[in-house]
Design a protein around this motif. Structure first.
Motif, PDB file in Angstrom:
ATOM      1  N   UNK A 280       3.540   3.372  14.949  1.00 50.74           N
ATOM      2  CA  UNK A 280       2.777   3.949  16.068  1.00 50.74           C
ATOM      3  C   UNK A 280       3.121   5.422  16.276  1.00 50.74           C
ATOM      4  N   UNK A 281       4.291   5.850  15.721  1.00 52.24           N
ATOM      5  CA  UNK A 281       4.731   7.237  15.901  1.00 52.24           C
ATOM      6  C   UNK A 281       4.305   8.132  14.741  1.00 52.24           C
ATOM      7  N   UNK A 282       3.570   7.589  13.774  1.00 47.34           N
ATOM      8  CA  UNK A 282       3.211   8.385  12.587  1.00 47.34           C
ATOM      9  C   UNK A 282       2.445   9.639  13.002  1.00 47.34           C
ATOM     10  N   UNK A 283       2.829  10.774  12.423  1.00 44.53           N
ATOM     11  CA  UNK A 283       2.264  12.040  12.902  1.00 44.53           C
ATOM     12  C   UNK A 283       0.837  12.307  12.464  1.00 44.53           C
ATOM     13  N   UNK A 284       0.439  11.792  11.285  1.00 48.23           N
ATOM     14  CA  UNK A 284      -0.899  12.166  10.803  1.00 48.23           C
ATOM     15  C   UNK A 284      -2.001  11.302  11.423  1.00 48.23           C
ATOM     16  N   UNK A 285      -1.634  10.156  12.001  1.00 48.88           N
ATOM     17  CA  UNK A 285      -2.670   9.197  12.401  1.00 48.88           C
ATOM     18  C   UNK A 285      -3.509   9.631  13.607  1.00 48.88           C
ATOM     19  N   UNK A 286      -2.932  10.246  14.658  1.00 49.03           N
ATOM     20  CA  UNK A 286      -3.808  10.736  15.737  1.00 49.03           C
ATOM     21  C   UNK A 286      -4.844  11.742  15.225  1.00 49.03           C
ATOM     22  N   UNK A 287      -4.441  12.577  14.256  1.00 44.14           N
ATOM     23  CA  UNK A 287      -5.412  13.542  13.691  1.00 44.14           C
ATOM     24  C   UNK A 287      -6.550  12.796  13.004  1.00 44.14           C
ATOM     25  N   UNK A 288      -6.224  11.728  12.255  1.00 42.22           N
ATOM     26  CA  UNK A 288      -7.288  10.972  11.574  1.00 42.22           C
ATOM     27  C   UNK A 288      -8.246  10.353  12.590  1.00 42.22           C
ATOM     28  N   UNK A 289      -7.697   9.925  13.729  1.00 38.23           N
ATOM     29  CA  UNK A 289      -8.562   9.340  14.766  1.00 38.23           C
ATOM     30  C   UNK A 289      -9.543  10.373  15.311  1.00 38.23           C
ATOM     31  N   UNK A 290      -9.048  11.552  15.692  1.00 39.31           N
ATOM     32  CA  UNK A 290      -9.967  12.516  16.320  1.00 39.31           C
ATOM     33  C   UNK A 290     -10.932  13.132  15.304  1.00 39.31           C
ATOM     34  N   UNK A 291     -10.539  13.164  14.033  1.00 42.20           N
ATOM     35  CA  UNK A 291     -11.460  13.701  13.029  1.00 42.20           C
ATOM     36  C   UNK A 291     -12.427  12.634  12.503  1.00 42.20           C
ATOM     37  N   UNK A 292     -12.425  11.443  13.116  1.00 40.40           N
ATOM     38  CA  UNK A 292     -13.384  10.391  12.717  1.00 40.40           C
ATOM     39  C   UNK A 292     -13.260  10.024  11.239  1.00 40.40           C
ATOM     40  N   UNK A 293     -12.026   9.791  10.790  1.00 41.60           N
ATOM     41  CA  UNK A 293     -11.806   9.514   9.364  1.00 41.60           C
ATOM     42  C   UNK A 293     -12.393   8.166   8.953  1.00 41.60           C
ATOM     43  N   UNK A 294     -12.816   8.107   7.713  1.00 37.75           N
ATOM     44  CA  UNK A 294     -13.141   6.839   7.047  1.00 37.75           C
ATOM     45  C   UNK A 294     -12.098   6.622   5.952  1.00 37.75           C
ATOM     46  N   UNK A 295     -11.854   5.356   5.616  1.00 38.37           N
ATOM     47  CA  UNK A 295     -10.968   5.049   4.491  1.00 38.37           C
ATOM     48  C   UNK A 295     -11.787   4.373   3.402  1.00 38.37           C
ATOM     49  N   UNK A 296     -11.490   4.711   2.156  1.00 41.18           N
ATOM     50  CA  UNK A 296     -12.080   3.961   1.040  1.00 41.18           C
ATOM     51  C   UNK A 296     -10.943   3.134   0.433  1.00 41.18           C
ATOM     52  N   UNK A 297     -11.150   1.801   0.431  1.00 38.12           N
ATOM     53  CA  UNK A 297     -10.151   0.890  -0.138  1.00 38.12           C
ATOM     54  C   UNK A 297     -10.652   0.440  -1.502  1.00 38.12           C
ATOM     55  N   UNK A 298      -9.710   0.152  -2.394  1.00 34.84           N
ATOM     56  CA  UNK A 298     -10.119  -0.232  -3.746  1.00 34.84           C
ATOM     57  C   UNK A 298      -9.334  -1.469  -4.204  1.00 34.84           C
ATOM     58  N   UNK A 299     -10.028  -2.329  -4.928  1.00 38.30           N
ATOM     59  CA  UNK A 299      -9.389  -3.514  -5.521  1.00 38.30           C
ATOM     60  C   UNK A 299     -10.206  -3.891  -6.751  1.00 38.30           C
ATOM     61  N   UNK A 300      -9.870  -5.013  -7.400  1.00 41.63           N
ATOM     62  CA  UNK A 300     -10.679  -5.422  -8.559  1.00 41.63           C
ATOM     63  C   UNK A 300     -12.107  -5.752  -8.136  1.00 41.63           C
ATOM     64  N   UNK A 301     -12.310  -6.015  -6.845  1.00 37.12           N
ATOM     65  CA  UNK A 301     -13.671  -6.329  -6.367  1.00 37.12           C
ATOM     66  C   UNK A 301     -14.503  -5.063  -6.175  1.00 37.12           C
ATOM     67  N   UNK A 302     -13.913  -3.916  -6.328  1.00 39.85           N
ATOM     68  CA  UNK A 302     -14.645  -2.651  -6.153  1.00 39.85           C
ATOM     69  C   UNK A 302     -14.124  -1.891  -4.943  1.00 39.85           C
ATOM     70  N   UNK A 303     -14.988  -0.992  -4.429  1.00 44.36           N
ATOM     71  CA  UNK A 303     -14.558  -0.154  -3.301  1.00 44.36           C
ATOM     72  C   UNK A 303     -15.234  -0.618  -2.024  1.00 44.36           C
ATOM     73  N   UNK A 304     -14.558  -0.444  -0.893  1.00 43.97           N
ATOM     74  CA  UNK A 304     -15.245  -0.631   0.395  1.00 43.97           C
ATOM     75  C   UNK A 304     -14.799   0.499   1.318  1.00 43.97           C
TER      76      UNK A 304
END
Ligand SMILES: Cc1cc2nc3c(=O)[nH]c(=O)nc-3n(C[C@H](O)[C@H](O)[C@H](O)COP(=O)(O)OP(=O)(O)OC[C@H]3O[C@@H](n4cnc5c(N)ncnc54)[C@H](O)[C@@H]3O)c2cc1C
Length: 461
Positions: free
Chosen positions: A123-147
């Motif tokens: 909860x104290x991670x420094x980069x995460x509040x910035x990701x929230x306000x910048x409306x970040x998306x994450x791309x996850x990858x596995x053998x099933x492809x990307x989401x």
């Protein structure tokens, strides 16, 4: 209990597809390790449950930063040093750049990755509040492809997240639409670097006509997950900043957060600090807005011809300058920059060409086209590193410039501020590989960045 190294196994397949295949073959058995700055702390403390580690450190597929006209795509394996040094991160996502500077010391910044920070889920991670306000998306990858999913939905509870045990975070995407916002970041800890936050804030705000037009506030260390203060934002949006509003915002923030007592701080202290950080941000947002800008206020009052003549060197295109003049009065720097970007994007290609022609070749002082004294002076400042480069680099640059002109029929445009001649040469060589359409848009984006810097200087004159 101390860890016994012989109980652990680590493999490094070296490419993404082999790694996701391994994760899929034995789900939950292999733990990815990137920079290891969290995993190795757990290992040293004898608390690392996993016995099999798969290295994802320095994978090319996770280490690149791609900039498109709409977003920046940051590989999850990028380190804080990669982020600190990236030009677009620095200019358009200063909250992420600050968080990268504040995370640990230099050694930690050279190893710690943004993907590791997200999955470690402190909860104290420094980069995460910035990701929230910048409306970040994450791309996850596995053998099933990307989401692709929104970062704000990713952390669901303390250390819980929407990541299957055979998935990796591949990319963090940030939309490029916040560069005209006022940004504010603060970390309250024993000290900025090498200390875990007691509370940290990342906030963006934009004022128009004396009221808060848009606002985005996120805090770290005040809840089981990094928290966006949506209710506080709702209360203040559309209002003028006065003492009553600041008090309401403090109260709303205190009601929204869910701080805990831990070894670093008490819940009461955290609630008080959170209120103070929100109040400080609102005061600074107001001050920034009120300061307005003396130069801008004067320019707003100039007769149209004179207003056009004075702003033209910031771009070089008359159509751009005319549109900027017609959009007066512009209230503050943020509005000026936003209007400039919007106007630039709506111009015709021949207007773009006119702006490109107002620049001298990199390494030369005179533009091919007549440019104002002010523009020539700014070009010299922008290219100051090239002027002092070695003769051999200058000659190679001149040859590459000519090759560019033969291929694209115009001068090579790059935002040269802060770049060495060698860096510019590498960019030029890369861009020579572009097709005509891609290159036109890349040149237009570079020109947009030049204009943002010039408008900032123009306001200081
Ligand atoms: C001395 C020191 C100071 C620190 N200071 C700070 C600080 O000031 N602020 C702060 O926020 N943090 C701080 N940290 C924590 C740490 O540096 C960060 O959390 C870092 O970003 C973790 O990245 P990493 O690559 O080292 O992760 P790792 O340790 O390699 O991995 C951490 C977790 O993430 C998982 N993981 C990593 N990458 C991926 C991926 N792409 N996909 C899926 N899972 C992945 C791993 O499996 C593991 O569970 C500090 C750590 C140390 C040791």
């Amino acid at each position: 209990m101390r860890a016994n190294p012989s109980e652990y196994e680590m493999v490094a397949p070296g490419n993404l597809s082999a790694i996701v295949s391994l994760l899929a073959k034995e789900p939950g058995v292999w733990l990815p390790i990137a920079g290891g700055t969290d995993v190795m702390v757990q290992y040293a403390a004898g608390k690392l449950a996993a016995r099999k580690l798969v290295s994802i450190w320095n994978l090319p597929e996770l280490r690149r930063i791609e900039v498109t006209p709409d977003e920046i795509r940051i590989g999850a394996g990028c380190t804080y040093t990669d982020l600190r040094k990236h030009e677009i991160v620095g200019s358009e996502f200063p909250l992420l750049a600050s968080a990268s500077r504040w995370t640990g010391g230099i050694a930690n910044q050279n190893r710690g990755t943004i993907g590791g920070n997200i999955v470690n889920a402190s909860p104290a991670a420094d980069s995460l509040p910035a990701l929230l306000v910048y409306d970040a998306d994450l791309i996850l990858v596995s053998v099933r492809g990307e989401r692709r999913l929104r970062y704000e939905n990713f952390h669901t509870a303390y250390k819980k997240m929407l990541l299957a045990n055979d998935e990796l975070i591949q990319t963090v995407c940030l939309p490029r639409r916040f560069d005209t916002y006022f940004s504010h970041a603060r970390k309250v800890g024993a000290r900025n670097a090498q200390a875990i936050s007691k509370v940290c804030i990342a906030a963006l705000g934009r004022m128009a006509k004396g009221v808060i037009e848009d606002i985005r506030i996120a805090l770290g260390s005040v809840a089981p997950v990094p928290l966006r203060l949506t209710e506080t934002e709702r209360i203040v949006r559309g209002k003028a900043i006065d003492p009553a509003l600041v008090l309401s915002a403090r109260n709303a923030a205190a009601a929204e957060i869910r701080p805990i007592d831990d070894i670093r701080s008490t819940a009461r202290y955290r609630a008080a600090v959170a209120g103070n950080l929100v109040a400080e941000f609102l005061h600074r947002l107001k001050a920034e807005h009120q300061e307005g800008n003396a130069a801008l206020a004067r320019w707003n009052r100039l007769p149209p011809d004179e207003a056009l003549r004075t702003i033209l060197p910031c771009c070089g295109s008359k159509a751009w300058a005319q549109e900027m003049v017609s959009r007066r009065p512009l209230e503050n720097e943020a509005e000026l920059l936003a209007t400039s970007d919007q106007t630039w994007r709506n111009l015709t290609r021949s207007d773009w060409m006119e702006a490109f022609q107002s620049h001298p070749r990199i390494g030369e002082s005179q533009p091919s086209h007549s440019a104002s004294t002010q523009s020539v002076e700014w070009s010299a400042q922008e290219q100051s590193n090239v002027a002092t480069a070695e003769a051999a680099v200058k000659t190679t640059l001149a040859d590459a410039n000519r090759e560019y002109e033969r291929r694209f029929n115009r001068t090579f445009i790059v935002c040269a501020t802060g770049k060495s001649a060698q860096e510019i040469l590498e960019i030029l060589r890369r861009r020579l590989q572009n097709d005509a359409e891609t290159e036109l848009h890349e040149a237009a984006e570079q020109q947009r960045q030049i204009m943002q810097i010039r408008l900032g200087k123009w306001l200081q004159e």
